[in-house]
Design a protein around this motif. Structure first.
Motif, PDB file in Angstrom:
ATOM      1  N   VAL A 156      25.973  37.095 -82.395  1.00 55.56           N
ATOM      2  CA  VAL A 156      27.107  36.355 -81.815  1.00 55.56           C
ATOM      3  C   VAL A 156      26.677  35.215 -80.903  1.00 55.56           C
ATOM      4  CG1 VAL A 156      28.632  38.351 -81.919  1.00 55.56           C
ATOM      5  CG2 VAL A 156      27.264  37.982 -79.884  1.00 55.56           C
ATOM      6  N   ASN A 157      25.402  34.941 -80.793  1.00 56.04           N
ATOM      7  CA  ASN A 157      24.955  33.885 -79.875  1.00 56.04           C
ATOM      8  C   ASN A 157      24.602  32.592 -80.586  1.00 56.04           C
ATOM      9  OD1 ASN A 157      22.601  34.762 -81.092  1.00 56.04           O
ATOM     10  ND2 ASN A 157      21.335  34.394 -79.270  1.00 56.04           N
ATOM     11  N   GLN A 158      25.010  32.471 -81.840  1.00 56.90           N
ATOM     12  CA  GLN A 158      24.687  31.261 -82.582  1.00 56.90           C
ATOM     13  C   GLN A 158      25.436  30.072 -82.000  1.00 56.90           C
ATOM     14  OE1 GLN A 158      25.540  32.038 -86.673  1.00 56.90           O
ATOM     15  NE2 GLN A 158      24.030  33.671 -86.871  1.00 56.90           N
ATOM     16  N   GLY A 159      24.695  29.057 -81.616  1.00 51.63           N
ATOM     17  CA  GLY A 159      25.288  27.844 -81.062  1.00 51.63           C
ATOM     18  C   GLY A 159      25.564  27.907 -79.574  1.00 51.63           C
ATOM     19  N   ILE A 160      25.301  29.036 -78.921  1.00 50.44           N
ATOM     20  CA  ILE A 160      25.535  29.152 -77.476  1.00 50.44           C
ATOM     21  C   ILE A 160      24.257  28.789 -76.730  1.00 50.44           C
ATOM     22  CG2 ILE A 160      26.185  30.705 -75.597  1.00 50.44           C
ATOM     23  CD1 ILE A 160      27.764  32.363 -77.559  1.00 50.44           C
ATOM     24  N   PHE A 208      26.720  42.544 -64.971  1.00 49.80           N
ATOM     25  CA  PHE A 208      26.796  41.274 -64.235  1.00 49.80           C
ATOM     26  C   PHE A 208      27.744  40.291 -64.918  1.00 49.80           C
ATOM     27  CE2 PHE A 208      25.236  36.936 -63.397  1.00 49.80           C
ATOM     28  CZ  PHE A 208      25.411  36.912 -62.019  1.00 49.80           C
ATOM     29  N   THR A 209      27.696  40.214 -66.241  1.00 43.86           N
ATOM     30  CA  THR A 209      28.518  39.242 -66.966  1.00 43.86           C
ATOM     31  C   THR A 209      29.903  39.777 -67.322  1.00 43.86           C
ATOM     32  OG1 THR A 209      27.560  39.980 -69.070  1.00 43.86           O
ATOM     33  CG2 THR A 209      26.496  38.124 -67.953  1.00 43.86           C
ATOM     34  N   MET A 212      31.220  31.265 -67.750  1.00 43.46           N
ATOM     35  CA  MET A 212      30.638  31.294 -69.091  1.00 43.46           C
ATOM     36  C   MET A 212      29.736  32.507 -69.220  1.00 43.46           C
ATOM     37  SD  MET A 212      29.795  27.229 -69.487  1.00 43.46           S
ATOM     38  CE  MET A 212      29.414  27.379 -71.217  1.00 43.46           C
ATOM     39  N   PRO A 213      30.313  33.691 -69.363  1.00 40.67           N
ATOM     40  CA  PRO A 213      29.514  34.927 -69.352  1.00 40.67           C
ATOM     41  C   PRO A 213      28.537  35.024 -70.514  1.00 40.67           C
ATOM     42  CG  PRO A 213      31.774  35.376 -69.996  1.00 40.67           C
ATOM     43  CD  PRO A 213      31.748  33.961 -69.509  1.00 40.67           C
ATOM     44  N   LYS A 214      28.925  34.580 -71.712  1.00 42.75           N
ATOM     45  CA  LYS A 214      28.028  34.694 -72.857  1.00 42.75           C
ATOM     46  C   LYS A 214      26.820  33.778 -72.700  1.00 42.75           C
ATOM     47  CE  LYS A 214      31.341  36.272 -76.321  1.00 42.75           C
ATOM     48  NZ  LYS A 214      31.959  36.023 -77.649  1.00 42.75           N
ATOM     49  N   ALA A 215      27.059  32.573 -72.195  1.00 45.32           N
ATOM     50  CA  ALA A 215      25.947  31.648 -71.975  1.00 45.32           C
ATOM     51  C   ALA A 215      24.988  32.208 -70.930  1.00 45.32           C
ATOM     52  CB  ALA A 215      26.479  30.282 -71.547  1.00 45.32           C
ATOM     53  N   THR A 216      25.531  32.822 -69.875  1.00 50.82           N
ATOM     54  CA  THR A 216      24.681  33.446 -68.860  1.00 50.82           C
ATOM     55  C   THR A 216      23.915  34.618 -69.447  1.00 50.82           C
ATOM     56  OG1 THR A 216      26.262  32.805 -67.142  1.00 50.82           O
ATOM     57  CG2 THR A 216      24.685  34.533 -66.583  1.00 50.82           C
ATOM     58  N   ALA A 217      24.587  35.410 -70.287  1.00 46.75           N
ATOM     59  CA  ALA A 217      23.924  36.555 -70.920  1.00 46.75           C
ATOM     60  C   ALA A 217      22.784  36.094 -71.819  1.00 46.75           C
ATOM     61  CB  ALA A 217      24.944  37.361 -71.727  1.00 46.75           C
ATOM     62  N   VAL A 218      22.975  35.003 -72.551  1.00 43.96           N
ATOM     63  CA  VAL A 218      21.906  34.471 -73.407  1.00 43.96           C
ATOM     64  C   VAL A 218      20.677  34.117 -72.577  1.00 43.96           C
ATOM     65  CG1 VAL A 218      21.265  32.522 -74.879  1.00 43.96           C
ATOM     66  CG2 VAL A 218      23.457  33.653 -75.220  1.00 43.96           C
ATOM     67  N   TRP A 219      20.901  33.483 -71.436  1.00 45.23           N
ATOM     68  CA  TRP A 219      19.764  33.084 -70.595  1.00 45.23           C
ATOM     69  C   TRP A 219      19.051  34.316 -70.031  1.00 45.23           C
ATOM     70  CZ3 TRP A 219      17.616  33.556 -65.843  1.00 45.23           C
ATOM     71  CH2 TRP A 219      16.668  32.603 -65.474  1.00 45.23           C
ATOM     72  N   LEU A 220      19.806  35.296 -69.557  1.00 44.84           N
ATOM     73  CA  LEU A 220      19.201  36.486 -68.970  1.00 44.84           C
ATOM     74  C   LEU A 220      18.414  37.277 -70.017  1.00 44.84           C
ATOM     75  CD1 LEU A 220      22.137  37.690 -66.672  1.00 44.84           C
ATOM     76  CD2 LEU A 220      19.966  36.664 -65.941  1.00 44.84           C
ATOM     77  N   ILE A 221      18.915  37.322 -71.251  1.00 44.57           N
ATOM     78  CA  ILE A 221      18.196  38.034 -72.317  1.00 44.57           C
ATOM     79  C   ILE A 221      16.887  37.332 -72.638  1.00 44.57           C
ATOM     80  CG2 ILE A 221      18.294  38.635 -74.770  1.00 44.57           C
ATOM     81  CD1 ILE A 221      21.320  39.069 -74.388  1.00 44.57           C
TER      82      ILE A 221
END
Length: 221
Positions: free
Chosen positions: A39-43, A23-24, A1-10
């Motif tokens: 693009v992170n709405q709802g993630i 990394f993602t 889940m690269p986008k979910a990981t990116a959201v957390w790292l940001i």
């Protein structure tokens, strides 16, 4: 889940977009779009430390050095095997358009392999072969149509496959292709003639020499 990981790292680190993208395995512009909220709405963010992908020390190391790249934490657990996506799913309402799209791809991009065409519009190699050999049951009525304009694939995917195919089969690239005829709904038919319509074409008018010759004949008589 690269986008979910990116959201957390940001949200939880001071890593740069470039470091998170590396990394993602996402594009740096996509990371920026996630940070801007496009693009992170709802993630929901996924903590890579909690699931064993990263360590806090590794994050701190890369935060201190913007040129450093994150390294995946070693784990004794086997990594999940990636599964191929397979052929693209085509909605039932658009499946009747696929033969026309195949005819267009065979005409304009013969360098594409059958596997690439299957991936683009979700068809089968058997169908492609029949359309190429003109043994398809509806060959007489097929009209080449661009699959992008019909919504069977997106232009970015088509361009990507064409670039790959041209690098492998440059001898099959066609340079000059006759333009496809317009669909019936876009064609402009001439207005039918109606009774009493004047003919705009200029009729042949008698020349001056004809008048003079007629006058001379009259005097002679």
């Amino acid at each position: 889940m690269p986008k979910a990981t990116a959201v957390w790292l940001i949200d939880n680190t001071g890593l740069s977009f470039r470091q998170i993208a590396a990394f993602t395995e996402l594009h740096e512009l996509e990371i920026q779009a996630i940070a801007d909220g496009d693009v992170n709405q709802g993630i929901v963010g996924l903590d890579p430390v909690a699931n064993g992908q990263l360590t806090k020390d590794e994050i701190a190391r890369c935060e201190a050095d913007p040129r450093a790249l994150l390294k995946m934490a070693k784990s004794d657990l086997p990594r999940p095997r990636a599964h191929g996506k397979g052929a693209r799913y085509t909605p039932v309402s658009k499946r009747q358009d696929r033969p026309n799209a195949i005819a267009w791809l065979l005409k304009h991009h013969p360098e594409l392999s059958d596997a690439q065409i299957c991936k683009l519009i979700g068809t089968t190699k058997d169908t492609i072969g029949k359309i190429r050999d003109r043994t398809h049951w509806n060959s007489a009525n097929l009209t080449p149509r661009n699959p992008v304009t019909m919504g069977l694939c997106i232009e970015l995917d088509l361009e990507k496959q064409v670039v790959i195919a041209r690098s492998k089969n440059p001898e099959k690239v066609v340079r000059n292709v006759e333009p496809d005829p317009l669909p019936e709904e876009l064609q402009i038919n001439p207005e039918p003639d109606y009774p009493g319509k004047k003919d705009d074409r200029k009729k042949d008018e008698p020349k001056t020499s004809d008048y003079m010759e007629a006058a001379e004949n009259l005097f002679r008589s």
